[in-house]
Scaffold this motif. Sequence first.
Motif, mmCIF file in Angstrom:
data_model
loop_
_atom_site.group_PDB
_atom_site.id
_atom_site.type_symbol
_atom_site.label_atom_id
_atom_site.label_comp_id
_atom_site.label_asym_id
_atom_site.label_seq_id
_atom_site.Cartn_x
_atom_site.Cartn_y
_atom_site.Cartn_z
ATOM 1 N N TRP A 131 19.812 -30.164 25.695
ATOM 2 C CA TRP A 131 18.713 -29.945 26.686
ATOM 3 C C TRP A 131 17.167 -30.115 26.020
ATOM 4 C CZ3 TRP A 131 19.194 -26.123 31.094
ATOM 5 C CH2 TRP A 131 20.464 -25.972 31.574
ATOM 6 N N SER A 132 16.574 -30.610 27.021
ATOM 7 C CA SER A 132 15.118 -31.140 26.572
ATOM 8 C C SER A 132 14.331 -29.765 26.121
ATOM 9 C CB SER A 132 14.251 -31.921 27.277
ATOM 10 O OG SER A 132 14.463 -31.213 28.644
ATOM 11 N N ASN A 133 14.626 -28.752 26.681
ATOM 12 C CA ASN A 133 13.949 -27.245 26.714
ATOM 13 C C ASN A 133 15.093 -26.359 26.514
ATOM 14 O OD1 ASN A 133 12.979 -24.780 26.803
ATOM 15 N ND2 ASN A 133 11.413 -25.381 28.296
ATOM 16 N N ARG A 134 15.289 -25.959 25.145
ATOM 17 C CA ARG A 134 16.519 -25.003 24.902
ATOM 18 C C ARG A 134 16.287 -23.607 25.284
ATOM 19 N NH1 ARG A 134 18.404 -26.491 18.621
ATOM 20 N NH2 ARG A 134 19.141 -28.670 19.302
ATOM 21 N N ASP A 135 14.967 -23.383 25.694
ATOM 22 C CA ASP A 135 14.923 -22.000 25.978
ATOM 23 C C ASP A 135 15.640 -21.940 27.726
ATOM 24 O OD1 ASP A 135 13.541 -20.514 24.178
ATOM 25 O OD2 ASP A 135 11.528 -21.374 24.869
ATOM 26 N N GLU A 136 15.270 -23.238 28.199
ATOM 27 C CA GLU A 136 15.987 -23.365 29.841
ATOM 28 C C GLU A 136 17.518 -23.267 29.630
ATOM 29 O OE1 GLU A 136 14.523 -26.629 31.569
ATOM 30 O OE2 GLU A 136 12.522 -25.739 32.070
ATOM 31 N N ALA A 137 18.200 -23.614 28.601
ATOM 32 C CA ALA A 137 19.585 -23.672 28.460
ATOM 33 C C ALA A 137 20.086 -22.357 27.985
ATOM 34 C CB ALA A 137 19.792 -24.637 27.002
ATOM 35 N N PHE A 138 19.472 -21.365 27.099
ATOM 36 C CA PHE A 138 19.525 -20.278 26.900
ATOM 37 C C PHE A 138 19.423 -19.148 28.053
ATOM 38 C CE2 PHE A 138 19.308 -21.712 22.581
ATOM 39 C CZ PHE A 138 20.322 -21.288 22.128
ATOM 40 N N LEU A 139 18.276 -19.589 29.052
ATOM 41 C CA LEU A 139 18.255 -18.631 30.077
ATOM 42 C C LEU A 139 19.408 -18.953 31.253
ATOM 43 C CD1 LEU A 139 16.477 -16.979 32.053
ATOM 44 C CD2 LEU A 139 15.526 -19.114 32.805
ATOM 45 N N ASP A 140 19.688 -20.110 31.438
ATOM 46 C CA ASP A 140 21.019 -20.404 32.053
ATOM 47 C C ASP A 140 22.272 -19.700 31.533
ATOM 48 O OD1 ASP A 140 22.157 -22.746 33.979
ATOM 49 O OD2 ASP A 140 23.592 -22.521 32.539
ATOM 50 N N ILE A 141 22.444 -19.718 30.326
ATOM 51 C CA ILE A 141 23.310 -18.978 29.490
ATOM 52 C C ILE A 141 23.531 -17.432 29.989
ATOM 53 C CG2 ILE A 141 24.571 -18.316 27.547
ATOM 54 C CD1 ILE A 141 23.740 -21.022 26.459
ATOM 55 N N VAL A 142 22.229 -16.705 29.929
ATOM 56 C CA VAL A 142 22.054 -15.673 30.029
ATOM 57 C C VAL A 142 21.997 -15.128 31.536
ATOM 58 C CG1 VAL A 142 20.256 -13.508 30.046
ATOM 59 C CG2 VAL A 142 20.585 -15.190 27.921
ATOM 60 N N GLN A 143 21.789 -16.069 32.271
ATOM 61 C CA GLN A 143 22.033 -15.715 33.935
ATOM 62 C C GLN A 143 23.543 -15.948 34.063
ATOM 63 O OE1 GLN A 143 19.231 -19.039 35.462
ATOM 64 N NE2 GLN A 143 17.742 -17.440 35.699
ATOM 65 N N GLY A 144 24.286 -16.690 33.507
ATOM 66 C CA GLY A 144 25.568 -16.595 33.568
ATOM 67 C C GLY A 144 26.505 -15.650 33.282
ATOM 68 N N ILE A 145 25.993 -14.910 31.938
ATOM 69 C CA ILE A 145 26.446 -13.676 31.324
ATOM 70 C C ILE A 145 26.116 -12.671 32.439
ATOM 71 C CG2 ILE A 145 26.068 -12.046 29.559
ATOM 72 C CD1 ILE A 145 25.925 -14.657 27.592
ATOM 73 N N ARG A 146 24.752 -12.484 32.884
ATOM 74 C CA ARG A 146 24.627 -11.385 33.805
ATOM 75 C C ARG A 146 25.335 -11.348 34.932
ATOM 76 N NH1 ARG A 146 20.081 -7.958 34.335
ATOM 77 N NH2 ARG A 146 18.926 -9.171 32.672
ATOM 78 N N ALA A 147 25.729 -12.755 35.674
ATOM 79 C CA ALA A 147 26.770 -12.757 36.668
ATOM 80 C C ALA A 147 28.116 -11.972 36.228
ATOM 81 C CB ALA A 147 26.551 -14.075 37.181
ATOM 82 N N VAL A 148 28.477 -12.488 35.443
ATOM 83 C CA VAL A 148 29.888 -12.051 34.734
ATOM 84 C C VAL A 148 29.656 -10.415 34.724
ATOM 85 C CG1 VAL A 148 31.547 -11.980 32.677
ATOM 86 C CG2 VAL A 148 30.471 -14.017 33.584
ATOM 87 N N LEU A 149 28.904 -9.824 33.941
ATOM 88 C CA LEU A 149 28.419 -8.616 33.934
ATOM 89 C C LEU A 149 28.545 -7.742 35.196
ATOM 90 C CD1 LEU A 149 25.882 -8.324 31.106
ATOM 91 C CD2 LEU A 149 28.140 -7.849 30.640
ATOM 92 N N ASN A 150 27.939 -8.426 36.243
ATOM 93 C CA ASN A 150 27.892 -7.785 37.723
ATOM 94 C C ASN A 150 29.277 -7.873 38.266
ATOM 95 O OD1 ASN A 150 25.019 -7.400 37.628
ATOM 96 N ND2 ASN A 150 24.760 -9.258 38.502
ATOM 97 N N GLN A 151 30.391 -8.643 37.670
ATOM 98 C CA GLN A 151 31.547 -8.594 38.288
ATOM 99 C C GLN A 151 32.399 -7.397 37.362
ATOM 100 O OE1 GLN A 151 33.032 -12.622 37.934
ATOM 101 N NE2 GLN A 151 31.750 -13.246 39.744
ATOM 102 N N LEU A 152 32.266 -7.198 36.120
ATOM 103 C CA LEU A 152 32.991 -6.485 35.298
ATOM 104 C C LEU A 152 32.990 -4.933 35.721
ATOM 105 C CD1 LEU A 152 32.327 -7.987 31.900
ATOM 106 C CD2 LEU A 152 34.290 -8.543 33.122
#
Length: 152
Positions: A131-152
């Motif tokens: 990724w040209s901006n790693r903060d954006e990559a990590f934000l994408d990851i955290v948003q994915g984790i948050r979506a999983v947490l909402n399902q758990l």
Amino acid sequence: MSTDASHAVEVFISYAHEDEDFVKALDKHMSNLRRQKLISSWYDRDITAGDVWAEEIEARLNRAALILLLISSDFIYSDYCYDIEMARAMERAKRKEAHVIPVVVRPCDWKGTPFAGLQALPTRGKAVSTWSNRDEAFLDIVQGIRAVLNQL
């Protein structure tokens, strides 16, 4: 409203030590999830002096509800990461005891691995290092984790 700490989802991070910088960055990016008491995260650098490291890793891995596998060629190369941590994580996922998410941190060949059938993060499994901006990559990851947490 945030949940109390006793309801926080335990997150285990499995990684090769060559990828420690990625773990540290991910841990920082997950800080809002911790502050909201949605998760408590753990990785092997949290082992304290005098603890039997293999026993501590096993205990944490066995009770985590969410397991993140930080995927790289070093992770796949590591007998400990692959044969012990990843194998145990996949066993627990198969029995529906834990949710496993591959997080691709560096490009590598992971086709045909036991986790190849799992939806990876960041989106489309694009390695964080590309990724040209790693903060954006990590934000994408955290948003994915948050979506999983909402399902758990």
